[in-house]
Design a protein around this motif. Structure first.
Motif, PDB file in Angstrom:
ATOM      1  N   GLU A   3       8.719  10.754   5.026  1.00 42.23           N
ATOM      2  CA  GLU A   3       7.658   9.978   5.416  1.00 42.23           C
ATOM      3  C   GLU A   3       7.591   8.962   4.404  1.00 42.23           C
ATOM      4  N   PRO A   4       7.445   7.757   4.516  1.00 42.78           N
ATOM      5  CA  PRO A   4       7.019   6.544   3.703  1.00 42.78           C
ATOM      6  C   PRO A   4       5.192   6.785   3.595  1.00 42.78           C
ATOM      7  N   ASP A   5       5.190   7.322   2.334  1.00 43.81           N
ATOM      8  CA  ASP A   5       3.649   7.033   2.157  1.00 43.81           C
ATOM      9  C   ASP A   5       2.648   6.120   2.633  1.00 43.81           C
ATOM     10  N   ARG A   6       2.081   6.266   3.449  1.00 43.49           N
ATOM     11  CA  ARG A   6       1.087   5.009   3.612  1.00 43.49           C
ATOM     12  C   ARG A   6       0.298   4.649   2.999  1.00 43.49           C
ATOM     13  N   ILE A   7      -0.607   3.320   3.230  1.00 46.50           N
ATOM     14  CA  ILE A   7      -1.342   3.092   2.352  1.00 46.50           C
ATOM     15  C   ILE A   7      -2.692   3.105   3.768  1.00 46.50           C
ATOM     16  N   ILE A   8      -4.275   3.965   2.138  1.00 47.09           N
ATOM     17  CA  ILE A   8      -5.345   3.893   3.587  1.00 47.09           C
ATOM     18  C   ILE A   8      -6.016   2.867   3.032  1.00 47.09           C
ATOM     19  N   LEU A  10     -10.431   2.433   2.946  1.00 46.15           N
ATOM     20  CA  LEU A  10     -12.253   2.720   2.526  1.00 46.15           C
ATOM     21  C   LEU A  10     -12.797   3.698   3.250  1.00 46.15           C
ATOM     22  N   ARG A  11     -12.976   3.352   4.793  1.00 48.14           N
ATOM     23  CA  ARG A  11     -13.475   3.773   5.861  1.00 48.14           C
ATOM     24  C   ARG A  11     -12.562   5.207   5.613  1.00 48.14           C
ATOM     25  N   THR A  12     -11.150   5.589   5.794  1.00 47.13           N
ATOM     26  CA  THR A  12     -10.754   6.155   6.207  1.00 47.13           C
ATOM     27  C   THR A  12     -10.050   7.298   5.062  1.00 47.13           C
ATOM     28  N   VAL A  13     -10.716   7.027   3.404  1.00 51.00           N
ATOM     29  CA  VAL A  13     -10.601   7.863   2.364  1.00 51.00           C
ATOM     30  C   VAL A  13     -11.829   8.646   2.376  1.00 51.00           C
ATOM     31  N   LEU A  14     -13.023   7.710   2.704  1.00 48.38           N
ATOM     32  CA  LEU A  14     -14.761   8.293   2.455  1.00 48.38           C
ATOM     33  C   LEU A  14     -14.431   9.534   3.773  1.00 48.38           C
ATOM     34  N   THR A  15     -13.391   9.028   4.904  1.00 46.72           N
ATOM     35  CA  THR A  15     -14.044  10.029   5.252  1.00 46.72           C
ATOM     36  C   THR A  15     -13.185  11.509   5.572  1.00 46.72           C
ATOM     37  N   ILE A  37      -4.859   0.703  -4.689  1.00 46.62           N
ATOM     38  CA  ILE A  37      -3.776  -0.798  -4.841  1.00 46.62           C
ATOM     39  C   ILE A  37      -4.504  -1.804  -4.039  1.00 46.62           C
ATOM     40  N   LYS A  38      -3.531  -2.807  -4.444  1.00 46.29           N
ATOM     41  CA  LYS A  38      -4.413  -4.345  -4.639  1.00 46.29           C
ATOM     42  C   LYS A  38      -3.113  -4.825  -2.925  1.00 46.29           C
ATOM     43  N   ILE A  39      -4.058  -4.814  -1.798  1.00 41.85           N
ATOM     44  CA  ILE A  39      -2.905  -4.774  -1.139  1.00 41.85           C
ATOM     45  C   ILE A  39      -2.526  -6.372  -0.368  1.00 41.85           C
ATOM     46  N   SER A  40      -3.819  -7.181  -0.828  1.00 37.68           N
ATOM     47  CA  SER A  40      -3.786  -8.661  -0.260  1.00 37.68           C
ATOM     48  C   SER A  40      -4.540  -9.377  -1.163  1.00 37.68           C
ATOM     49  N   VAL A  41      -5.229 -10.538  -1.164  1.00 35.90           N
ATOM     50  CA  VAL A  41      -5.917 -11.165  -2.377  1.00 35.90           C
ATOM     51  C   VAL A  41      -7.227 -10.601  -2.041  1.00 35.90           C
ATOM     52  N   ASN A  42      -8.111  -9.688  -0.596  1.00 34.75           N
ATOM     53  CA  ASN A  42      -8.893  -9.452  -0.679  1.00 34.75           C
ATOM     54  C   ASN A  42      -8.864  -7.812  -0.392  1.00 34.75           C
ATOM     55  N   GLY A  43      -7.876  -6.927  -0.111  1.00 33.69           N
ATOM     56  CA  GLY A  43      -8.068  -6.234   0.889  1.00 33.69           C
ATOM     57  C   GLY A  43      -7.178  -4.767  -0.636  1.00 33.69           C
ATOM     58  N   ALA A  44      -7.474  -4.259  -0.553  1.00 36.41           N
ATOM     59  CA  ALA A  44      -7.143  -2.909  -1.769  1.00 36.41           C
ATOM     60  C   ALA A  44      -6.909  -1.809  -0.330  1.00 36.41           C
ATOM     61  N   GLY A  45      -6.634  -0.727  -0.394  1.00 33.30           N
ATOM     62  CA  GLY A  45      -6.893   0.514  -0.319  1.00 33.30           C
ATOM     63  C   GLY A  45      -5.514   1.852  -1.114  1.00 33.30           C
ATOM     64  N   TRP A  46      -5.520   3.084  -0.450  1.00 25.71           N
ATOM     65  CA  TRP A  46      -4.851   3.771  -1.307  1.00 25.71           C
ATOM     66  C   TRP A  46      -3.832   4.600  -0.783  1.00 25.71           C
ATOM     67  N   ARG A  47      -3.255   5.351  -1.541  1.00 22.17           N
ATOM     68  CA  ARG A  47      -1.610   6.111  -1.044  1.00 22.17           C
ATOM     69  C   ARG A  47      -2.527   6.518  -0.569  1.00 22.17           C
TER      70      ARG A  47
END
Length: 71
Positions: A3-8, A10-15, A37-47
């Motif tokens: 399966e491809p690695d999803r980007i999650i 902040l709220r999901t990471v904290l939970t 990791i940066k996913i857009s100009v104003n957005g970030a997520g985690w693998r």
């Protein structure tokens, strides 16, 4: 086929981790938590795979990360 690695986000990471936001960012600065990791100009997520590995064994995550970075 794996399966491809999803980007999650902040709220999901904290939970999933049970960490507070400030603790998580302190751990990122210390090198004991996966960095976002940066996913857009104003957005970030985690693998998702990085977070899953950290949840499974937070102590050795630092060890693996340190070796990978040559520390």
């Amino acid at each position: 086929m794996p399966e491809p690695d999803r980007i999650i986000r902040l709220r999901t990471v904290l939970t999933r981790t049970g960490l507070s936001r400030s603790t998580m960012y302190r751990k990122i600065a210390e090198g004991t938590f996966p960095a976002q990791i940066k996913i857009s100009v104003n957005g970030a997520g985690w693998r998702e795979s990085d977070i899953n590995r950290w949840v499974a064994d937070p102590v050795s995550w630092h060890t693996r990360a340190g070796r990978n970075n040559g520390d």
